[in-house]
Scaffold this active site. Sequence first.
Site, PDB file in Angstrom:
ATOM      1  N   GLN A 159      37.300  42.345  39.187  1.00  0.00           N
ATOM      2  CA  GLN A 159      36.221  42.168  38.090  1.00  0.00           C
ATOM      3  C   GLN A 159      36.183  43.293  37.177  1.00  0.00           C
ATOM      4  O   GLN A 159      36.125  44.686  38.095  1.00  0.00           O
ATOM      5  CB  GLN A 159      35.107  41.643  38.565  1.00  0.00           C
ATOM      6  CG  GLN A 159      34.972  40.339  39.293  1.00  0.00           C
ATOM      7  CD  GLN A 159      35.049  39.082  38.255  1.00  0.00           C
ATOM      8  OE1 GLN A 159      34.600  39.256  37.171  1.00  0.00           O
ATOM      9  NE2 GLN A 159      35.658  37.852  38.450  1.00  0.00           N
ATOM     10  N   HIS A 177      31.501  37.917  45.407  1.00  0.00           N
ATOM     11  CA  HIS A 177      31.660  39.384  44.922  1.00  0.00           C
ATOM     12  C   HIS A 177      30.418  39.972  45.282  1.00  0.00           C
ATOM     13  O   HIS A 177      29.841  40.523  44.510  1.00  0.00           O
ATOM     14  CB  HIS A 177      32.022  39.517  43.309  1.00  0.00           C
ATOM     15  CG  HIS A 177      33.452  39.341  43.275  1.00  0.00           C
ATOM     16  ND1 HIS A 177      34.422  40.046  43.479  1.00  0.00           N
ATOM     17  CD2 HIS A 177      34.112  37.813  42.579  1.00  0.00           C
ATOM     18  CE1 HIS A 177      35.573  39.502  42.933  1.00  0.00           C
ATOM     19  NE2 HIS A 177      35.369  38.241  42.422  1.00  0.00           N
ATOM     20  N   ASP A 186      42.362  30.268  42.131  1.00  0.00           N
ATOM     21  CA  ASP A 186      41.847  31.429  41.645  1.00  0.00           C
ATOM     22  C   ASP A 186      42.904  31.853  40.839  1.00  0.00           C
ATOM     23  O   ASP A 186      43.370  33.295  40.734  1.00  0.00           O
ATOM     24  CB  ASP A 186      41.479  32.547  42.826  1.00  0.00           C
ATOM     25  CG  ASP A 186      40.762  33.617  42.245  1.00  0.00           C
ATOM     26  OD1 ASP A 186      40.153  33.566  40.977  1.00  0.00           O
ATOM     27  OD2 ASP A 186      40.662  34.777  43.029  1.00  0.00           O
ATOM     28  N   GLY A 227      43.345  37.901  41.297  1.00  0.00           N
ATOM     29  CA  GLY A 227      43.757  36.395  41.535  1.00  0.00           C
ATOM     30  C   GLY A 227      44.740  36.115  42.117  1.00  0.00           C
ATOM     31  O   GLY A 227      45.093  36.742  42.710  1.00  0.00           O
TER      32      GLY A 227
END
Length: 369
Positions: free
Chosen positions: A129, A183, A262, A298
């Site tokens: 992220q 996360h 993902d 991912g």
Amino acid sequence: MTLRVNGKVVTPSGVIRQGCVEVRGDRISAVAEFPSIRDGHWIVPGFVDIHTHGGGGHTFTTGEPDSARAAAAFHLGHGTTSLLASLVSAPFELMRSATTAFVPLVQEGVLAGIHFEGPYLSAARCGAQNPDFLRDPSLEELTELIKIGEGAVRMVTLAPERTGALEAIGLLTTHGVVAAVGHTDATYEQTCAAVTAGASVGTHLFNGMRPVHHRDPGPAVALLTAPNVFCELIADGVHLHEGTLTFAVATAGAERCVLVTDAMAAAGMPNGEYELGGQAVTVTDGVARLARDGAIAGSTLTMDAALRHAVQVGVPVPDAVRMVSTTPALAVGLGAQVGALQAGLRADLVELDDELNVVRVMRAGEWVQ
């Protein structure tokens, strides 16, 4: 017109070795055993992916409808008949514009909903992220997204230790939006508080989380042992060791374990350079990593490959099928529509050969691949 699909039919109650799925229009009208039918291919419900960022060279993360449509079509070819478009941490302007752009696709049925993975996440556990966009949960932002989403916003992942997270979970659940924990650097106790507040999904369990320690069990243990929480697992052999995967399934059961991809745009594409949330990603040997620090970014996974991997490491076929179809549908409130070969549900099914490779895919009563 009635259509019949014969083979080893996987239902919520088990496998019908000589089975038949009867389809009328876009619905399953009956599932039955027919002793005269020869033992054929596996017939399983269409896959439901509740966490994917793109595939086939296309992404959901930019909020572009044409790209989203193409990414959904790519995954449909791999058996995913329902999916949430997962966005990554971004400025609110992009979150808002993407929601507006994706509402028509949800209404059309191309997407089953929108999943915001961030930006209300932990900087210490941000993974791939973008740290520039992380912030505390905003009730104002969430309220606006829910309003303009007109029911399209289906799940939001946040870190429960951030200021205002518990209030945000309350807001989401009040409006029928799934609150997910991910996360996060939360303690076991903070995670339990989030579950008490209404959080019901663990986003890619173990990945992007404070690790398990015998004196500090952290979020993974809290989520695995909470009877009302669904646990996402990325079964690609990269994100999780096979022992971790099978441990999670043995602990929570196929009724609470959800296989997700993902996936990012590189799924189904060659090795090379890609982008995720404004960050450069390099794919080598099918593994996506951030160019700046090598963090896993991912995956390049598809749901059929996730199913095969789970079976290869010892998960029985009926349980693995439940984890790619029935359980994820229930996790995000779609269980009354899709996720099982059951009379009355939408006629989404996948025919698989004995190696669990996709032979053909039906969505809403029509063969699409």
